[in-house]
Enzyme design. Structure first.
Site, PDB file in Angstrom:
ATOM      1  N   THR A  35      59.258  82.771  25.653  1.00 26.31           N
ATOM      2  CA  THR A  35      59.481  83.933  26.513  1.00 26.31           C
ATOM      3  C   THR A  35      58.446  83.858  27.628  1.00 26.31           C
ATOM      4  O   THR A  35      57.266  84.193  27.442  1.00 26.31           O
ATOM      5  CB  THR A  35      59.324  85.248  25.723  1.00 26.31           C
ATOM      6  N   VAL A  75      53.531  78.456  16.569  1.00 27.11           N
ATOM      7  CA  VAL A  75      54.817  79.148  16.481  1.00 27.11           C
ATOM      8  C   VAL A  75      55.138  79.409  15.010  1.00 27.11           C
ATOM      9  O   VAL A  75      54.479  78.886  14.115  1.00 27.11           O
ATOM     10  CB  VAL A  75      55.937  78.325  17.143  1.00 27.11           C
ATOM     11  N   LYS A  76      56.157  80.187  14.783  1.00 24.86           N
ATOM     12  CA  LYS A  76      56.561  80.538  13.423  1.00 24.86           C
ATOM     13  C   LYS A  76      56.897  79.286  12.626  1.00 24.86           C
ATOM     14  O   LYS A  76      57.569  78.375  13.121  1.00 24.86           O
ATOM     15  CB  LYS A  76      57.764  81.474  13.466  1.00 24.86           C
ATOM     16  N   SER A 129      42.497  79.201   9.460  1.00 21.60           N
ATOM     17  CA  SER A 129      42.223  80.437   8.725  1.00 21.60           C
ATOM     18  C   SER A 129      41.148  81.248   9.431  1.00 21.60           C
ATOM     19  O   SER A 129      40.218  80.692  10.002  1.00 21.60           O
ATOM     20  CB  SER A 129      41.770  80.136   7.298  1.00 21.60           C
ATOM     21  N   LYS A 183      45.182  74.206   3.091  1.00 16.75           N
ATOM     22  CA  LYS A 183      45.299  75.574   3.616  1.00 16.75           C
ATOM     23  C   LYS A 183      46.128  76.437   2.671  1.00 16.75           C
ATOM     24  O   LYS A 183      45.822  77.622   2.454  1.00 16.75           O
ATOM     25  CB  LYS A 183      45.939  75.552   5.007  1.00 16.75           C
ATOM     26  N   HIS A 186      43.953  77.364  -0.160  1.00 18.78           N
ATOM     27  CA  HIS A 186      43.049  78.398   0.373  1.00 18.78           C
ATOM     28  C   HIS A 186      43.725  79.763   0.313  1.00 18.78           C
ATOM     29  O   HIS A 186      43.147  80.748  -0.147  1.00 18.78           O
ATOM     30  CB  HIS A 186      42.674  78.037   1.813  1.00 18.78           C
ATOM     31  N   ASN A 187      44.977  79.831   0.774  1.00 21.65           N
ATOM     32  CA  ASN A 187      45.689  81.107   0.774  1.00 21.65           C
ATOM     33  C   ASN A 187      45.969  81.598  -0.640  1.00 21.65           C
ATOM     34  O   ASN A 187      45.928  82.808  -0.915  1.00 21.65           O
ATOM     35  CB  ASN A 187      46.997  80.973   1.547  1.00 21.65           C
ATOM     36  N   GLU A 190      42.919  83.081  -1.830  1.00 19.93           N
ATOM     37  CA  GLU A 190      42.814  84.370  -1.126  1.00 19.93           C
ATOM     38  C   GLU A 190      43.619  85.443  -1.873  1.00 19.93           C
ATOM     39  O   GLU A 190      43.140  86.571  -2.061  1.00 19.93           O
ATOM     40  CB  GLU A 190      43.326  84.192   0.300  1.00 19.93           C
ATOM     41  N   TYR A 191      44.832  85.101  -2.299  1.00 16.82           N
ATOM     42  CA  TYR A 191      45.639  86.033  -3.106  1.00 16.82           C
ATOM     43  C   TYR A 191      44.855  86.455  -4.347  1.00 16.82           C
ATOM     44  O   TYR A 191      44.822  87.636  -4.713  1.00 16.82           O
ATOM     45  CB  TYR A 191      46.933  85.363  -3.556  1.00 16.82           C
ATOM     46  N   LYS A 260      53.577  86.382   2.865  1.00 16.25           N
ATOM     47  CA  LYS A 260      54.320  85.465   3.731  1.00 16.25           C
ATOM     48  C   LYS A 260      54.731  84.185   3.024  1.00 16.25           C
ATOM     49  O   LYS A 260      55.260  83.275   3.647  1.00 16.25           O
ATOM     50  CB  LYS A 260      53.490  85.146   4.974  1.00 16.25           C
TER      51      LYS A 260
END
Length: 482
Positions: A35, A75-76, A129, A183, A186-187, A190-191, A260
């Site tokens: 965009t 990006v996603k 992160s 990563k 890592h997440n 984190e949880y 996510k």
């Protein structure tokens, strides 16, 4: 026209902040967004007067770059990454580099590395992160992929990363999808950390009847000790934050948690690798249960809980909660490191476990003083098979064990759910049980399915079958996967 050192696609908040970070470190950055109005707004706003080149097409972006060209995608995750790769490949040349800084699933990254390399280009998938603040001031970065690309991207990535004791929280992780795998773990950790903190909060709120302000003071005190970490720090801040009417804001937030998918990926990977990642899996399931708000409210009406009631020394119990939280945290990292070790063998990654701890010491969500102890453990024993066997962690868990049991027992008797903390204790007990009960389980499998078993009085690797019913004969279905 001045050429840019790197291009970045995707001007959401993480992308914008990374661009500002790069520019502040002396790099010229070209930017593009699908965009294009976002490019214009950024150029006329935060980027005005900076060494930032706005571009309004991918062709213009690529033309604006020094060689070898480096383009970072913010990006996603998923199809958008593949779409941009397809759009970029015809515009770039052999030796150019595409960098994915999103939360991509590591098998996707491994596939993209192979594909992009087959086209003569290099590909890096890097975990990023630290959230918005980290992106702007210094994130933790975990790059992996085409090793030949590392020397080209290293000056930029290490410059923008967080630094602890002068060292960047960024280093090469490994080939293929290794960067995004680390990563992902890592997440997952984190949880686990977040769920453990929630459980400590529940104990103080529901069992001890403490106010948010009282709990904020406890977390602030904990942040001065072994639990010193970003998540403990922000928990103290959250608990003392007031809404517009002066009431604690935390009490007005609906108790349903989002996600996510990276925690689920971590748990799924553990199942694939055969690693007992019990704490992180429970943290993921706790979020699933939290999302069923209507179901929980209805169940409480039908099966009401008794009102928790505490008798005893409140301050002493708070100290026990702290010990239980720290011991459980050790278990969480132990399981995460076991998963990385297993995946390293599966994918032939040569992971530097001490180095990974250093990458996580600053900039990222799980940054904590605790990670320095992990680095020391692997410095002393690079082939350490289990973090719990390191002298420091073995001692800390042993000292906390009685308090840990007292906390879990109190929660069970009072009906307060501690899925992560109690599963961590069960894992600890299971790990040090030299002879468990799986002999009976294997006998059951052999009884109904002729799956065979090994014997304690015979060498490992020899398998036996018993005709338990007298009707099964001697035919076995094959050995089991131990």
């Amino acid at each position: 026209m001045k050429k840019a050192d790197i291009g970045l696609i995707g001007l959401a908040v993480m992308g914008e902040n990374l661009v500002m970070n790069m520019e502040s470190k002396g790099f010229t950055v070209a930017v593009f967004n699908r965009t294009t109005s976002r490019v214009k707004n950024f150029a006329e706003g935060r980027a005005k007067g900076k060494n930032i080149i706005p571009t309004y097409s991918l062709e213009e972006l690529v033309r604006s770059l020094k060689t070898p060209r480096m383009v970072m995608l913010m990006v996603k995750a998923g199809q958008p990454v593949d779409d941009f790769i397809e759009l970029l490949l015809p515009l770039m040349e052999p030796g150019d580099i595409i960098i994915d800084g999103g939360n991509s699933h590591f098998p996707d990254t491994a596939r993209r590395v192979e594909y992009v390399e087959s086209e003569g280009l290099y590909y890096i998938g890097t975990g990023v992160s630290g959230g918005e603040e980290g992106a702007l001031h210094g994130p933790s970065l975990m790059p992996g992929g085409t090793k030949e690309a590392w020397e080209h991207v290293k000056p930029i990535l290490q410059a923008i990363a967080a630094h602890v004791d002068g060292a960047p929280c960024c280093d090469w992780v490994g080939e293929g999808g290794a960067g995004h795998f680390v990563k992902m773990v890592h997440n997952g950790i984190e949880y686990g950390d977040m769920q453990l903190i929630v459980e400590a909060y529940l104990l103080m709120r529901d069992l001890l009847g403490m106010t948010p302000d009282e709990m904020a003071a406890v977390f602030a005190e904990w942040n001065e000790g072994v639990l010193d970490s970003y998540l403990i720090e922000i928990t103290a801040d959250i608990l003392k934050t007031k809404d517009e009417d002066g009431a604690p804001l935390v009490d007005k937030i609906l108790d349903t948690a989002g996600q996510k998918g990276t925690g689920k990926w971590t748990a799924t990977s553990a199942l694939d690798e055969g690693v007992a990642l019990t704490l992180i899996a429970e943290a993921v399931f706790a979020r699933y249960l939290s999302s069923d708000k209507d179901g929980r409210v209805q169940a409480e009406k039908v099966m009401p809980r008794k009102q928790p009631h505490f008798e005893g020394d409140k301050q002493a119990f708070i100290k026990q909660i702290q010990q239980a939280l720290y011991a459980s945290k050790i278990i969480s990292y132990t399981q995460g490191y076991l998963l990385m070790a297993a995946a390293g063998k599966t994918h032939d990654w040569h992971l530097n476990f001490g180095g990974i701890a250093m990458m996580w010491r600053g900039g990222c969500i799980i940054r904590s003083a605790f990670l320095g102890k992990i680095k020391e453990a692997f410095d002393e024993e690079p082939n350490l098979p289990n973090l719990l066997l390191a002298p420091y962690f073995k001692q800390e868990v042993a000292q906390a064990a009685d308090a840990w049991r007292a906390v879990c027992a109190a929660a069970i008797t009072q009906g307060i759910p501690l899925p992560a903390m109690s599963s961590a204790l069960t894992y600890f007990d299971g790990l040090r049980t030299g002879r468990g009960g799986a002999n009976l389980l294997q006998a059951q499998r052999d009884y109904f399915g002729a799956h065979t078993y090994e014997r304690v009085d015979r060498p490992r690797g020899e398998f036996f079958h018993t005709n338990w019913t007298g009707e099964g004969g001697d035919t076995a279905s094959g050995t089991y996967n131990a």
